[in-house]
Design an enzyme around this catalytic site. Structure first.
Site, mmCIF file in Angstrom:
data_model
loop_
_atom_site.group_PDB
_atom_site.id
_atom_site.type_symbol
_atom_site.label_atom_id
_atom_site.label_comp_id
_atom_site.label_asym_id
_atom_site.label_seq_id
_atom_site.Cartn_x
_atom_site.Cartn_y
_atom_site.Cartn_z
ATOM 1 N N LYS A 10 0.821 -1.214 0.000
ATOM 2 C CA LYS A 10 0.000 0.000 0.000
ATOM 3 C C LYS A 10 0.858 1.269 0.000
ATOM 4 C CE LYS A 10 -3.984 -2.207 2.236
ATOM 5 N NZ LYS A 10 -5.103 -1.993 3.203
ATOM 6 N N TYR A 50 -12.275 -2.974 -4.097
ATOM 7 C CA TYR A 50 -12.821 -3.138 -2.747
ATOM 8 C C TYR A 50 -14.350 -3.116 -2.737
ATOM 9 C CZ TYR A 50 -8.272 -2.684 -0.368
ATOM 10 O OH TYR A 50 -7.005 -2.894 0.115
ATOM 11 N N ASN A 113 -2.146 0.311 6.619
ATOM 12 C CA ASN A 113 -1.684 -0.947 7.213
ATOM 13 C C ASN A 113 -0.746 -1.747 6.299
ATOM 14 O OD1 ASN A 113 -3.643 -1.862 5.468
ATOM 15 N ND2 ASN A 113 -4.567 -3.296 6.899
ATOM 16 N N HIS A 116 -2.116 -5.462 1.610
ATOM 17 C CA HIS A 116 -3.389 -6.178 1.468
ATOM 18 C C HIS A 116 -3.090 -7.588 1.006
ATOM 19 C CE1 HIS A 116 -7.367 -7.432 0.122
ATOM 20 N NE2 HIS A 116 -6.757 -7.885 -0.953
ATOM 21 N N GLU A 127 -9.424 -11.451 -7.384
ATOM 22 C CA GLU A 127 -8.514 -10.308 -7.222
ATOM 23 C C GLU A 127 -7.353 -10.374 -8.215
ATOM 24 O OE1 GLU A 127 -7.387 -9.999 -3.100
ATOM 25 O OE2 GLU A 127 -9.434 -9.527 -2.464
HETATM 26 P P1 CMP Z 1 -7.366 -4.733 3.485
HETATM 27 O O1 CMP Z 1 -6.872 -6.106 3.733
HETATM 28 O O2 CMP Z 1 -6.748 -3.981 2.367
HETATM 29 O O3 CMP Z 1 -8.949 -4.817 3.225
HETATM 30 C C1 CMP Z 1 -9.806 -3.712 3.506
HETATM 31 C C2 CMP Z 1 -9.134 -2.623 4.264
HETATM 32 O O4 CMP Z 1 -9.989 -1.725 4.924
HETATM 33 C C3 CMP Z 1 -8.285 -3.214 5.368
HETATM 34 O O5 CMP Z 1 -7.168 -3.879 4.819
HETATM 35 C C4 CMP Z 1 -8.007 -1.975 6.222
HETATM 36 O O6 CMP Z 1 -6.861 -1.253 5.758
HETATM 37 C C5 CMP Z 1 -9.226 -1.097 5.960
HETATM 38 N N1 CMP Z 1 -10.077 -0.949 7.147
HETATM 39 C C6 CMP Z 1 -10.323 0.193 7.813
HETATM 40 N N2 CMP Z 1 -11.134 -0.012 8.850
HETATM 41 C C7 CMP Z 1 -11.410 -1.342 8.874
HETATM 42 C C8 CMP Z 1 -12.194 -2.183 9.732
HETATM 43 N N3 CMP Z 1 -12.868 -1.707 10.775
HETATM 44 N N4 CMP Z 1 -12.235 -3.515 9.438
HETATM 45 C C9 CMP Z 1 -11.568 -4.017 8.386
HETATM 46 N N5 CMP Z 1 -10.823 -3.267 7.535
HETATM 47 C C10 CMP Z 1 -10.736 -1.940 7.780
#
Ligand code: CMP
Length: 137
Positions: A10, A50, A113, A116, A127
């Site tokens: 990311k 997403y 974070n 992904h 995906e």
């Molecule tokens: P990712 O695995 O990319 O999939 C969806 C993303 O939404 C997740 O990582 C997080 O970066 C983001 N996100 C933000 N808030 C939440 C939440 N409460 N639960 C899950 N994903 C979240």
């Protein structure tokens, strides 16, 4: 079984200059990078990727973040690749991620974070096809 999974480094991790460190973890775990592309996602691309989260309260922030800078998208292949990659990443919320995982070491928040990863083999197929339509099974 040999599986494939879709991985995204990311914008936060690209900006931190830790692409190589993250790739080294994939390689060290026996995951092979079979396709990769650095790209600036458009809003439409990020929303489409997403789409399952469209109704979630964090959707807008998630999309805004994912288009805030370049990402690196890769397909990884190896034994038990989906779970192996999830274990390398650690929990979605870096505060809950185990020590030594990518998110514990490089992520700042649940939004920023670092990475992904697909959560299941079926999701991985969708995906991978989204970003690498020409990749043959
Ligand atoms: P990712 O695995 O990319 O999939 C969806 C993303 O939404 C997740 O990582 C997080 O970066 C983001 N996100 C933000 N808030 C939440 C939440 N409460 N639960 C899950 N994903 C979240």
């Amino acid at each position: 079984a040999i599986e494939r999974t879709l991985s995204i480094i990311k914008p936060d991790a690209v900006a931190k200059n830790v692409i190589g460190q993250i790739y080294t973890r994939f390689e060290g775990a026996g995951l092979k990078i079979i396709a990769a592309q650095m790209m600036q996602l458009s809003r439409e691309q990020a929303e489409g990727f997403y789409a399952v989260h469209r109704e979630r309260p964090f959707f807008k922030d998630l999309v805004d973040f994912m288009i805030s800078g370049p990402v690196i998208v890769q397909a990884l292949e190896g034994e038990n690749a989906v779970l192996k990659h999830r274990d390398l990443m650690g929990a979605t919320d870096p505060k809950k991620a185990e020590k030594g995982t990518i998110r514990a070491d490089f992520a700042d928040s649940i939004d920023a974070n670092a990475v992904h990863g697909s959560d299941a083999v079926e999701a991985a197929k969708v995906e991978i096809a989204y970003f690498f339509p020409a990749l043959k099974a």
